[in-house]
Structure formats: C-alpha cells, structure tokens
Design a protein around this motif. Structure first.
Motif, short mmCIF file in Angstrom:
data_model
loop_
_atom_site.label_atom_id
_atom_site.label_comp_id
_atom_site.label_asym_id
_atom_site.label_seq_id
_atom_site.Cartn_x
_atom_site.Cartn_y
_atom_site.Cartn_z
N ILE A 55 19.02 8.91 -18.24
CA ILE A 55 19.05 9.33 -19.64
C ILE A 55 20.19 8.61 -20.36
CG2 ILE A 55 19.54 11.34 -21.14
CD1 ILE A 55 16.72 11.38 -19.85
N ASP A 56 19.89 8.06 -21.54
CA ASP A 56 20.92 7.35 -22.30
C ASP A 56 21.74 8.28 -23.17
OD1 ASP A 56 20.19 4.54 -21.64
OD2 ASP A 56 18.27 5.20 -22.48
N LYS A 86 26.21 10.15 -21.84
CA LYS A 86 26.70 10.37 -23.20
C LYS A 86 26.02 11.61 -23.78
CE LYS A 86 27.18 5.47 -24.23
NZ LYS A 86 26.74 4.35 -25.08
N THR A 87 26.79 12.43 -24.48
CA THR A 87 26.26 13.74 -24.87
C THR A 87 26.69 14.13 -26.28
OG1 THR A 87 26.61 14.34 -22.57
CG2 THR A 87 26.07 16.13 -24.04
N PHE A 88 25.83 14.88 -26.95
CA PHE A 88 26.18 15.51 -28.23
C PHE A 88 26.41 16.99 -28.00
CE2 PHE A 88 25.15 17.86 -32.09
CZ PHE A 88 25.89 17.18 -33.05
N GLY A 89 27.59 17.46 -28.40
CA GLY A 89 27.91 18.88 -28.26
C GLY A 89 29.35 19.03 -27.81
N PRO A 90 29.96 20.19 -28.08
CA PRO A 90 31.34 20.42 -27.66
C PRO A 90 31.45 20.66 -26.16
CG PRO A 90 30.43 22.42 -28.59
CD PRO A 90 29.37 21.36 -28.76
N ASN A 91 32.60 20.34 -25.60
CA ASN A 91 32.83 20.70 -24.20
C ASN A 91 33.14 22.20 -24.12
OD1 ASN A 91 35.48 20.94 -25.04
ND2 ASN A 91 36.17 19.07 -24.01
N TRP A 134 29.71 10.39 -30.75
CA TRP A 134 30.11 10.08 -29.36
C TRP A 134 31.19 9.00 -29.35
CZ3 TRP A 134 30.22 11.68 -24.57
CH2 TRP A 134 30.54 10.76 -23.57
N ASP A 135 31.02 7.99 -30.23
CA ASP A 135 31.99 6.89 -30.29
C ASP A 135 33.25 7.25 -31.08
OD1 ASP A 135 30.49 5.12 -28.79
OD2 ASP A 135 29.36 4.41 -30.54
N LYS A 136 33.31 8.47 -31.60
CA LYS A 136 34.41 8.93 -32.46
C LYS A 136 34.53 8.04 -33.71
CE LYS A 136 36.80 12.08 -29.66
NZ LYS A 136 35.61 12.95 -29.67
#
Ligand code: AMP
Ligand code: GLY
Length: 420
Positions: free
Chosen positions: A63-64, A88-93, A312-314
C-alpha cells in the motif's frame, strides 16, 4: 498508487469517492468497507480495530498510502503501527488522537492554553461528583472521559437526572472504563457549528463549515444519534466568526498540541458552539465527522489525495485547498428505531447516478440490503442551500427500503439563519 482506507461507514464512502478522482490511484482497498462501498473500492473483511491485521495487509499489498478514518483505530494507535511498518498514513498518531480519546485531556488542554470552552470540573470519585451536583447550576452536562460511541454526553435538566447520569457512568459503568473519570461542565447555548480542518501540525486549513443534526427526530427531539443529516456551509458561521475562531481556537490548539509534544497531523474537527460570549469548543474529534464529511467533501474542488500527501510531507502550506461556493445537504436514511432497536436485512433500491454514501449495507446473494442503523446519506449540491435541501429530499424519494426513516427538517434551522 494503491490506497487503503480504514473504516466502513458513510464517511469512508465519501472519502473513497473523493480519493478515486485522483488520476494516480490504481486501486482502493476498504477495511472493512461495506456493501455500498464495494462499488467504489475492494472491500476486505478486516475490522477497523484489528490494527495488526490492517498493518500486515498494508505491507503485504504494498500500500502506498493509508487513511485511518474512524476514532477507535486512531485512539488505539493504528497510525503508529502503519508508520512503523513504513506505510505513509493520513491521521494523527496515538499521542495526538487523545484530543478526542480523553475529554479530561482535552478540557485540561483548553484550560492550560486559554482556549474558550465551557467551565468544568473533573471527577474520579463518584461521591465527590454527587456532592458537587448538590449546588451545581442546572442544566448541567455530564461527559464520560473516554470514547462512548457518541453517547457519552448527558444533558441533565434536573438535579436528580444529573446524579443518575453520574451513577450510571461511574457505578453501573454503562460506558465501561470510559466512565472511570467524568467531566461535569457548564451548559452552553447557541448555534452549533462543525469545522473540520486539515493540519500537518504547522499549518491549519479549515474546510467549509457545516451543521450536524444529532437528534433522531424532527425539531431536535428524540435521542442523540451519530448524526441524521448535515448542511454546508453553516450560515451562522460568518467570516468574522471564522477569523475569531482561527485566532482564538484553531491556531492555539495546534500550538498547544505541539507544546505538549503531541503534534497533530490529519483532520482535526472542531465542534463549536457560538455563544453570546463568543465561540467555544464543545468537543474535538481527531478525524473527519460523520455525516459532515458527506457534505464537506462534495464541495471540495481541490484533490483530496494531493492534500493528504502534502500533509504527510508536512507541506500543507503549499497545497491548494479550495471549496466551491455552492451549498450541500445530506439527509441520512436510517432504519426505523435507530439509535435503539431496529430490524435490518431489507433490500435497498436506489439510483446509481447520485451522490449516495452508503453507511450500513451488505451484499447478500448479489442484492444490496440494509445492515445498520444509519443506512445511507443522500447528498445533493446546488447553488443555494434551499435548492440543495429540496434536491436532497427529492432524491430521497427515489430510494427505497423497508423501515426507512429520516428527518424531514434537515437544514431548516440553517435556512432560518440565512433569513436573519
Ligand atoms: P458530543 O458527544 O461531545 O458531540 O456532545 C453531543 C452534543 O451534546 C453536542 O453536539 C451538543 O449539542 C451537546 N453538548 C455537549 N456539551 C455541551 C455543553 N457544554 N452545553 C450544551 N450542550 C452541550
Ligand atoms: N457528526 C459528529 C461526529 O462525527 O462526531
């Protein structure tokens, strides 16, 4: 790109449909998804809370990019697990998701950093809470500390009702360990606004505002639900109020989380109440709202996946986040009886060319059938709010399943604000 979305409700369907618009996307997996999402993604029968299975799936299937949408896996640390596995993920830790996972945490954060919210007291001891309620102003609001499927808030209009709420949370443990600690807070009044925002921990970009309708019945009667419908934008949320919220609430919250060593990345949801003393935070959610997402994303003109990748890349500051100046209305069609007892397993017929987000449905013998309390979210976009509302109700008429129930007044309050 191969994208994975964790979750299986109407919100996830809206996210998936939007991500699908990106030309680089080859395949989208939904874990677990649902019978309606299956039309737009490959559904895999892995539960949203099964973090190790989700992570294994992501690695095995190369998964990308992964999007973790619901609160439970975020609070349990799904993003941490995926990141550790190189996804790489979207969402808070987990450290940041506590902003929703613990009301005691979020209330203390707001107090420490002077972010406007209802006055409150925290209790770990039931007798102390009951004694406090002998003199507390009524109505009062009792909140379980932890996640409680959106049901952990009780607004008590009488002293005895407030005490019973405390007993049910702290003694009878109706919300399990979520009720070990409770917050008792000041009852606020005013229009409610939901503001979802994109943030990479440095920049915060609010999305178009929206209004949820949480109660089951017309005129805000009946039990609290996950949400029976939404409109966007929310006409109570003027440009002046938006500027005030940015200065007093949004930026200070991002800053506070950074100072606490819990930098938040993903979608931070501000549940606001516009009181006569200014906007105040009712709650934070660490994720997209449901069904707010079903009106917000159809109005997003920019590419959702590109925004998520920029986060993700800030580099959110460089991303284009543009919303249409149209309006949207989503009417939730539920199973009659929701949020209490209801029957499921009824065949659904609906038009295929409409923005219908499927929340609770399964495919059985090739037929789409109801499988949950909230079944569908019917969204229409139009030039005015009034037209969006009537178009949504028009489309509702073309959907049918036995035991269908929906509110008839979604957007009514918002239209009243527009008239003023
Ligand atoms: P929550 O589960 O935190 O979203 O709360 C559910 C609903 O309870 C909110 O949408 C508000 O309508 C209401 N609520 C929560 N806190 C307060 C408060 N302090 N004063 C008045 N209403 C509240
Ligand atoms: N619609 C409210 C929520 O997502 O919590």
């Amino acid at each position: 790109m191969k994208v994975l979305v964790v979750g299986g409700g109407g919100r996830e369907h809206a996210i998936i449909k939007k991500i699908k618009e990106n030309k680089n996307v080859e395949e989208i997996f939904a874990l677990p998804g649902n019978g309606g999402i299956a039309a737009d993604a490959t559904c895999v029968n892995i539960g949203a809370k099964d973090i190790s299975a989700i992570t294994d799936f992501a690695v095995e299937n190369k998964i990308d990019f992964a999007v973790v949408a619901p609160d439970d896996p975020l609070v349990l640390g799904a993003v941490d697990s995926l990141n550790e596995a190189g996804i790489k993920t979207f969402g808070p830790n987990k450290a940041a998701a506590i902003i929703e996972g613990s009301k005691v945490f979020s209330k203390n954060l707001m107090k420490k950093y002077n972010i406007p919210t209802a006055e409150y007291e925290v209790f770990t001891d039931m007798d102390a809470a009951l004694a406090y309620l002998d003199t507390a102003p009524i109505p009062t609001v009792i909140k379980a500390d932890g996640l409680a499927l959106g049901k952990g808030v009780i607004i008590a209009t009488e002293r005895e009702e407030a005490k019973n709420a405390v007993r049910s949370m702290m003694e009878d443990k109706i919300f399990g360990d979520s009720g070990n600690n409770i917050v008792i807070e000041e009852f606020l009044e005013g229009p409610e606004v939901s503001v979802l925002s994109f943030t990479d921990g440095k920049t915060v970009v609010p999305m178009i505002s929206s209004m949820d309708h949480k109660r089951a019945k017309d005129n805000d009667m009946g039990l609290n639900t996950g949400g029976m419908g939404t409109v966007a934008p929310n006409p109570y949320y003027t440009d002046d109020i938006a500027a005030e919220c940015m200065e007093k609430i949004f930026l200070p919250t991002i800053d506070a989380m950074n100072k606490e060593g819990r930098s938040f990345s993903g979608c931070l949801y501000f549940g606001l109440m516009l009181t006569k003393n200014g906007p105040k935070v009712i709650e934070y959610n660490c994720r997209f709202g449901d069904p707010e997402t079903q009106v917000v994303l159809p109005l997003l003109e920019s590419d959702l996946l590109d925004i998520m990748l920029a986060i993700w890349d800030k580099k959110l500051e460089n991303a284009e986040v543009k919303f249409s100046d149209k309006s949207a209305c989503c009417v939730v069609m539920a199973s009659d009886g929701y949020p209490e007892k209801y029957n499921t397993g009824f065949e659904i017929t609906m038009p295929q060319d409409k923005n219908i987000f499927v929340a609770g449905a399964k495919i059985e013998d090739g037929i789409l059938k109801t499988s949950g309390g909230r079944v569908l979210g019917v969204t229409e976009v139009s030039d005015t709010l009034e037209n969006a509302i009537s178009a949504a109700y028009e489309t509702v008429k073309s959907v049918s399943f036995e035991n269908a129930y929906y509110r008839n007044d979604i957007g009514k309050k918002a239209l009243m604000a527009e008239v003023k």
